[in-house]
Design an enzyme around this catalytic site. Sequence first.
Site, PDB file in Angstrom:
ATOM      1  N   ASN A   1     -14.879  -4.829   2.947  1.00  0.00           N
ATOM      2  CA  ASN A   1     -14.142  -6.091   2.780  1.00  0.00           C
ATOM      3  C   ASN A   1     -14.965  -7.279   3.267  1.00  0.00           C
ATOM      4  O   ASN A   1     -14.981  -8.336   2.640  1.00  0.00           O
ATOM      5  CB  ASN A   1     -12.803  -6.036   3.529  1.00  0.00           C
ATOM      6  CG  ASN A   1     -11.696  -5.498   2.636  1.00  0.00           C
ATOM      7  OD1 ASN A   1     -11.952  -5.088   1.511  1.00  0.00           O
ATOM      8  ND2 ASN A   1     -10.481  -5.491   3.137  1.00  0.00           N
TER       9      ASN A   1
ATOM     10  N   VAL B   1       0.823  -1.216   0.000  1.00  0.00           N
ATOM     11  CA  VAL B   1       0.000   0.000   0.000  1.00  0.00           C
ATOM     12  C   VAL B   1       0.855   1.263   0.000  1.00  0.00           C
ATOM     13  O   VAL B   1       0.626   2.189  -0.782  1.00  0.00           O
ATOM     14  CB  VAL B   1      -0.970  -0.011   1.207  1.00  0.00           C
ATOM     15  CG1 VAL B   1      -1.601   1.352   1.431  1.00  0.00           C
ATOM     16  CG2 VAL B   1      -2.057  -1.037   0.968  1.00  0.00           C
TER      17      VAL B   1
ATOM     18  N   ASP C   1      10.842   3.743   5.181  1.00  0.00           N
ATOM     19  CA  ASP C   1      10.650   2.392   5.704  1.00  0.00           C
ATOM     20  C   ASP C   1      11.782   2.086   6.666  1.00  0.00           C
ATOM     21  O   ASP C   1      12.893   2.609   6.517  1.00  0.00           O
ATOM     22  CB  ASP C   1      10.622   1.357   4.571  1.00  0.00           C
ATOM     23  CG  ASP C   1       9.817   0.111   4.952  1.00  0.00           C
ATOM     24  OD1 ASP C   1       8.710  -0.071   4.417  1.00  0.00           O
ATOM     25  OD2 ASP C   1      10.301  -0.653   5.810  1.00  0.00           O
TER      26      ASP C   1
ATOM     27  N   LYS D   1      -3.931 -14.842  -5.367  1.00  0.00           N
ATOM     28  CA  LYS D   1      -4.663 -14.505  -6.585  1.00  0.00           C
ATOM     29  C   LYS D   1      -3.641 -14.186  -7.670  1.00  0.00           C
ATOM     30  O   LYS D   1      -2.449 -14.047  -7.351  1.00  0.00           O
ATOM     31  CB  LYS D   1      -5.624 -13.340  -6.352  1.00  0.00           C
ATOM     32  CG  LYS D   1      -4.946 -12.037  -6.035  1.00  0.00           C
ATOM     33  CD  LYS D   1      -5.982 -10.937  -5.989  1.00  0.00           C
ATOM     34  CE  LYS D   1      -5.312  -9.591  -5.840  1.00  0.00           C
ATOM     35  NZ  LYS D   1      -6.242  -8.493  -5.860  1.00  0.00           N
TER      36      LYS D   1
ATOM     37  N   CYS E   1      -5.799  -9.345   3.226  1.00  0.00           N
ATOM     38  CA  CYS E   1      -6.874  -8.457   3.699  1.00  0.00           C
ATOM     39  C   CYS E   1      -8.124  -9.192   4.186  1.00  0.00           C
ATOM     40  O   CYS E   1      -8.476  -9.089   5.359  1.00  0.00           O
ATOM     41  CB  CYS E   1      -7.243  -7.465   2.599  1.00  0.00           C
ATOM     42  SG  CYS E   1      -5.918  -6.285   2.286  1.00  0.00           S
TER      43      CYS E   1
ATOM     44  N   GLU F   1      -4.155  -5.740  -4.918  1.00  0.00           N
ATOM     45  CA  GLU F   1      -2.841  -6.140  -5.410  1.00  0.00           C
ATOM     46  C   GLU F   1      -3.024  -6.682  -6.822  1.00  0.00           C
ATOM     47  O   GLU F   1      -4.010  -7.335  -7.128  1.00  0.00           O
ATOM     48  CB  GLU F   1      -2.230  -7.214  -4.510  1.00  0.00           C
ATOM     49  CG  GLU F   1      -1.775  -6.632  -3.186  1.00  0.00           C
ATOM     50  CD  GLU F   1      -1.329  -7.702  -2.189  1.00  0.00           C
ATOM     51  OE1 GLU F   1      -0.998  -8.818  -2.608  1.00  0.00           O
ATOM     52  OE2 GLU F   1      -1.336  -7.398  -0.985  1.00  0.00           O
TER      53      GLU F   1
HETATM   54  P1  NAD Z   1       3.233  -4.614   4.124  1.00  0.00           P
HETATM   55  O1  NAD Z   1       3.525  -5.549   5.225  1.00  0.00           O
HETATM   56  O2  NAD Z   1       3.448  -5.038   2.702  1.00  0.00           O
HETATM   57  O3  NAD Z   1       4.079  -3.269   4.327  1.00  0.00           O
HETATM   58  C1  NAD Z   1       4.254  -2.599   5.541  1.00  0.00           C
HETATM   59  C2  NAD Z   1       5.576  -1.866   5.505  1.00  0.00           C
HETATM   60  O4  NAD Z   1       5.667  -1.018   6.636  1.00  0.00           O
HETATM   61  C3  NAD Z   1       6.809  -2.781   5.568  1.00  0.00           C
HETATM   62  O5  NAD Z   1       7.665  -2.487   4.485  1.00  0.00           O
HETATM   63  C4  NAD Z   1       7.463  -2.439   6.915  1.00  0.00           C
HETATM   64  O6  NAD Z   1       8.867  -2.572   6.892  1.00  0.00           O
HETATM   65  C5  NAD Z   1       7.021  -1.004   7.100  1.00  0.00           C
HETATM   66  N1  NAD Z   1       7.016  -0.492   8.478  1.00  0.00           N
HETATM   67  C6  NAD Z   1       6.414  -1.014   9.569  1.00  0.00           C
HETATM   68  N2  NAD Z   1       6.593  -0.220  10.633  1.00  0.00           N
HETATM   69  C7  NAD Z   1       7.326   0.846  10.205  1.00  0.00           C
HETATM   70  C8  NAD Z   1       7.829   2.015  10.841  1.00  0.00           C
HETATM   71  N3  NAD Z   1       7.604   2.287  12.132  1.00  0.00           N
HETATM   72  N4  NAD Z   1       8.558   2.879  10.106  1.00  0.00           N
HETATM   73  C9  NAD Z   1       8.804   2.642   8.810  1.00  0.00           C
HETATM   74  N5  NAD Z   1       8.327   1.554   8.151  1.00  0.00           N
HETATM   75  C10 NAD Z   1       7.594   0.662   8.841  1.00  0.00           C
HETATM   76  O7  NAD Z   1       1.729  -4.173   4.328  1.00  0.00           O
HETATM   77  P2  NAD Z   1       0.643  -3.773   3.197  1.00  0.00           P
HETATM   78  O8  NAD Z   1       0.130  -4.979   2.504  1.00  0.00           O
HETATM   79  O9  NAD Z   1       1.174  -2.631   2.399  1.00  0.00           O
HETATM   80  O10 NAD Z   1      -0.546  -3.257   4.129  1.00  0.00           O
HETATM   81  C11 NAD Z   1      -0.458  -2.037   4.856  1.00  0.00           C
HETATM   82  C12 NAD Z   1      -1.832  -1.716   5.413  1.00  0.00           C
HETATM   83  O11 NAD Z   1      -2.738  -1.449   4.337  1.00  0.00           O
HETATM   84  C13 NAD Z   1      -2.468  -2.852   6.215  1.00  0.00           C
HETATM   85  O12 NAD Z   1      -3.206  -2.315   7.266  1.00  0.00           O
HETATM   86  C14 NAD Z   1      -3.395  -3.518   5.215  1.00  0.00           C
HETATM   87  O13 NAD Z   1      -4.475  -4.170   5.839  1.00  0.00           O
HETATM   88  C15 NAD Z   1      -3.873  -2.333   4.405  1.00  0.00           C
HETATM   89  N6  NAD Z   1      -4.298  -2.648   3.048  1.00  0.00           N
HETATM   90  C16 NAD Z   1      -3.587  -3.548   2.315  1.00  0.00           C
HETATM   91  C17 NAD Z   1      -3.996  -3.810   0.998  1.00  0.00           C
HETATM   92  C18 NAD Z   1      -3.242  -4.820   0.164  1.00  0.00           C
HETATM   93  O14 NAD Z   1      -3.748  -5.197  -0.895  1.00  0.00           O
HETATM   94  N7  NAD Z   1      -2.058  -5.264   0.575  1.00  0.00           N
HETATM   95  C19 NAD Z   1      -5.107  -3.158   0.449  1.00  0.00           C
HETATM   96  C20 NAD Z   1      -5.777  -2.223   1.220  1.00  0.00           C
HETATM   97  C21 NAD Z   1      -5.371  -1.963   2.527  1.00  0.00           C
END
Ligand code: NAD
Length: 441
Positions: A215, A12, A31, A327, A267, A159
């Site tokens: 969702n 995201v 990050d 998927k 998700c 995704e």
């Molecule tokens: P992810 O695990 O792929 O990415 C999270 C990132 O945050 C990682 O790279 C991690 O290193 C970084 N991180 C964590 N704590 C940190 C900090 N304090 N400082 C800097 N970086 C930090 O997660 P994602 O799939 O991108 O999901 C993120 C959020 O979005 C979740 O809540 C998820 O439910 C939501 N979301 C995800 C999707 C999807 O399709 N993946 C879609 C909609 C919403």
Amino acid sequence: MAKIAVIGTGYVGSVSGACLADFGHNVICVDNNPEKIESLKKGIIPIFEPGLDTVVERNSRCGRLSFTGDLAFALNESNVVFIAVGTPPADDGGADLVYVETAARQIGALIDKYTVVVDKSTVPIGTGKKVTLWISEELAKRGKQIEFDVVSNPEFLREGSAVYDFTHPDRVVIGSGSKRAREIMKDVYRSLYLNDTPYIETNLESAEMIKYASNAFLAVKITFINEIANLCEKTGADVRDVAKAMGKDGRIGSKFLHPGPGYGGSCFPKDTRALAKTGRDNNEILNIVETTIETNEKQKIRAAKNIENVMEKLDGKTLAMLGLAFKPNTDDMRESPAISICEYLISRGAKMRLYDPAAMKEALWRLTSMKDSVYFAADEYDAMKGADALIIATEWNQFRNIDLIKVKQLITSPMFFDLRNIYKPQEVTSAGLQYFGIGSK
Ligand code: NAD
């Protein structure tokens, strides 16, 4: 033009950061994983997300998008900060907010001017208020009185088509009680706002609820058609025709009416569980959501058991499985049904030959516990070599046009399990294979 920091460069955060830069803003993505940042700085995208490399390259080149591990620097340069860190499932079924809390506390410890803090992570209802508290506590520790506002801006991207989804959303949801923050968010989404994208302003709690309710509704829809498919198998109805005809009803719609081995991913499973827990915590049981969660788990095992029933005995058998990501068009294997199916088949004595176009690197570490029973194939035909049967677990496009004659030559018993109904039974049987789909006799 807003100056934006994005905390978290996962699925995201990286897409949001790159696309917000494409909207014309200056964006710094942060990050705490140095390898990710080094990779992104070189223009190498650490995840599989079609089209993201082009947007990152275009915006990095013109200086609107950059990557750093230095949050203090990013916050100093920004007036809006997005929290896009993970909210993985906690042991009690709720969302683990440890990463959100850390990010919020870091913001409180570092900001030195009015900042809009935007929660993009999917978080339980009430988290916006907690984020406000965590930031306030850190400011109090510093003896500082710096104004800030917390906004909930849930993300609905998928995704595999994340760049398109972020830039062409069905709606933008902004939850905040602050007029000042809402005006700034209108600037952030100006390109969409001016383009007539539905733009919904509401309070924090409603925005948080919108994400979970959306969702959960989609998860219910998938689970509903899966149950109908199971009943079709017993009654002689064909779920393909049933789903097609149902989908033509404008009140129902055709999306998310595809039966399969249950939903997975990062998700739906965790968000349905977190919403159900919120219901229980508030003494308002969400029966439909609770049942959906339970039924979906059964559906994954049902798919594996169907294979076992057809093959009679799995001990000593080798099965080729195509598709490991939850998927197509992603390398994400979080809660992928393919994992549960593999686990079950291996527990019954089978060996697996696996292939996925994007998720092989993920599979290597996620399936370590099964490594003695698994072969990681070079391509789909390598997976089939000497296997007793073929299972299609994820509907990647390249699996839609397999050379069926070659399949017949490569697998020893001609069993073809199509868990996504991507083939017409007749085209498979005319190649001399036995076809087993979902939702028909
Ligand atoms: P992810 O695990 O792929 O990415 C999270 C990132 O945050 C990682 O790279 C991690 O290193 C970084 N991180 C964590 N704590 C940190 C900090 N304090 N400082 C800097 N970086 C930090 O997660 P994602 O799939 O991108 O999901 C993120 C959020 O979005 C979740 O809540 C998820 O439910 C939501 N979301 C995800 C999707 C999807 O399709 N993946 C879609 C909609 C919403």
